[in-house]
Motif scaffolding. Structure first.
Motif, short mmCIF file in Angstrom:
data_model
loop_
_atom_site.label_atom_id
_atom_site.label_comp_id
_atom_site.label_asym_id
_atom_site.label_seq_id
_atom_site.Cartn_x
_atom_site.Cartn_y
_atom_site.Cartn_z
N HIS A 151 -7.77 5.81 12.57
CA HIS A 151 -8.07 5.13 11.18
C HIS A 151 -8.21 3.55 11.41
CE1 HIS A 151 -7.19 4.36 6.91
NE2 HIS A 151 -6.60 3.28 7.40
N HIS A 186 -11.63 1.56 10.30
CA HIS A 186 -11.88 0.33 9.68
C HIS A 186 -12.86 -0.37 10.50
CE1 HIS A 186 -9.27 0.16 6.09
NE2 HIS A 186 -8.16 0.74 7.08
N SER A 229 -4.24 -4.71 7.48
CA SER A 229 -4.19 -3.65 6.32
C SER A 229 -2.67 -3.72 5.84
CB SER A 229 -4.77 -2.39 6.59
OG SER A 229 -3.79 -1.88 7.49
N ASP A 246 -8.96 1.77 2.13
CA ASP A 246 -9.28 3.00 2.66
C ASP A 246 -10.27 4.01 1.93
OD1 ASP A 246 -7.29 2.49 4.48
OD2 ASP A 246 -5.60 3.59 3.71
#
Ligand code: KG4
Ligand code: ZN
Length: 414
Positions: free
Chosen positions: A158, A162, A191, A374
């Motif tokens: 993840h 980004h 984040s 996201d």
């Protein structure tokens, strides 16, 4: 090459379908995000088991909509289906794959019976880092589809995704393959779950220079917003309040400390670790300082001075993030600075880092706001970048069989 991407690491359910032509130009056929903000808001933060439930509810309607938008949703030839002897045993395995996601299982069987295998080449899915129960829903959904449609899966990090968003959709990259002369790059990922400063020597080659020792930047925004009664998620709410202050007090914005005249209350917050020699961050002290400050105020004062506190808090975070990023860029002679993650949608942070990068004559890449928070398009793009990067090195290790994929809540980038 068409990639179906699935993202369920936190409280956004994302499905995207991207197509890449021979010139590597990505075409977004569909990019859907279903936000669970309203579900989690009463709890002031994300509740993992609620996120799991919502992902189970959202995934299939989103997939159907994405396939429809991509013109890939085709009804099965019914006769052909009932003559397929293997079908029942296939559904048995699906039962096993989705045994912990019963609500999703109930929906997926009629869907797979009704629609044909779409023209997709690869399924990309976020396997971590994130909230374990939430991640598993997406991972098991990907495994079920990959098994049933006989497709490979590309497990995706993840945080790397980004960064992929900054490379793919960042202002200087014009949305094609990796722009040239960007490396070494200094990447700031901020984040709700992460605050990391990463050195990227090439796509896929990372070194974590520093990270938060306690709260993530977004988490600090969310917690302080709660103290100010601004609701969840806190980041956008605080930046709106800060804007409010700015428009009312044009010249006063940067005069620190802000002193509330009549009561002689000073609105001043610390810049934790701004001068420390390492590249780590810490935001819990800042959060506590904000709490002490709010405790000193009466209810009315708190209401009246919320915009001023928001400005000071936002500026404290921006000052620390920018100072460390720029110092890292100088030390590692970065050719570019990448800003990514949900907090990268903060205007003050974007503007300040852009300005400071320009002073260094370093390229600055930040995705448009909708690709900071996201989404699944960034997952698809990252897998595509990975394929291109690994192809150059003649490595083909990014695609796997559905049996070999699992969620990893603590997955790291390096
Ligand atoms: O990347 P993201 O969507 O989810 C995670 O992977 O965590 O980031 C969400 C975080 C939340 O903490 C939210 O408050 C923060 O990003 N955020 C912002 C802004 N928009 C979202 N923080 C500051 N300013 C914003 N404008
Ligand atoms: Zn994220």
């Amino acid at each position: 090459m068409r990639i179906l991407a699935i993202e369920t690491s936190c409280d956004d359910t994302g499905i995207a379908i991207l197509e890449f032509n021979s010139q590597s130009q990505p075409k977004i056929l569909a990019d859907l995000v279903s936000s669970q903000v309203k579900i989690h808001a009463p709890w002031g933060g994300v509740v993992p088991m609620l996120a799991k439930r919502e992902h189970q509810r959202n995934l299939l309607p989103l997939l159907k909509q994405a396939l429809k938008e991509s013109k890939l949703l085709k009804i099965t030839n019914y006769k052909l289906q009932i003559t397929n002897k293997n079908l029942n045993s296939k559904f048995k395995i699906l039962n096993k794959i989705l045994e912990r996601e019963p609500e999703l299982l109930k929906k997926i069987i009629p869907f797979l019976k009704k629609y044909q295998k779409p023209k997709i080449d690869l399924i990309a899915v976020t396997v971590g880092p994130g909230l374990e129960p939430a991640l598993w829903v997406g991972v098991n959904f990907a495994r079920a589809l990959a098994y049933f449609w006989n497709l490979p899966i590309a497990p995706t990090n993840h945080v790397e995704a980004h960064l992929g968003a900054a490379l793919a959709f960042g202002t200087e990259s014009q949305g094609s393959a990796i722009p040239k002369n960007l490396f070494p790059a200094i990447c700031l990922v901020v984040s709700g779950g992460h605050t990391q400063l990463i050195l990227m020597r090439d796509f896929g080659e990372y070194r974590i220079l520093g990270e938060t020792r306690d709260d993530a930047a977004g988490e600090a925004f969310d917690k302080v917003a709660k103290m100010l009664n601004l609701g969840y998620p806190g980041g956008p709410a605080i930046s709106r309040q800060a804007e409010k202050f700015k428009s009312k007090n044009q010249s006063a914005v940067f005069a620190r400390p802000l002193v509330l005249r009549r009561r002689k209350i000073e609105i001043s917050l610390p810049r934790p670790m701004i001068n420390s020699k390492n590249f780590d961050f810490s935001f819990s002290g800042l959060k506590t300082a904000a709490l002490y400050l709010t405790k000193k105020l009466t209810k009315t004062q708190l209401k009246n001075f919320t915009p001023a506190i928001a400005v000071e808090f936002q500026q404290a975070i921006v000052d620390v993030l920018v100072a460390k990023t720029i110092r890292a860029a100088k030390e590692f002679k970065a050719k570019s600075i990448l800003l990514a993650g949900g907090v990268a949608s903060n205007d003050r942070l974007r503007e300040t880092l852009k300005l400071e990068s320009e002073k260094l004559k370093t390229a600055f890449l930040v995705p448009p706001r909708n690709f900071c928070t996201d989404n699944a398009a960034m997952i698809a793009f990252t897998v595509y970048l990975k394929e291109s990067a690994l192809q150059k090195k003649e490595i083909n290790k990014y695609k796997f069989d559905w049996k070999n994929i699992k969620a990893d809540a603590n997955l790291t980038i390096a």
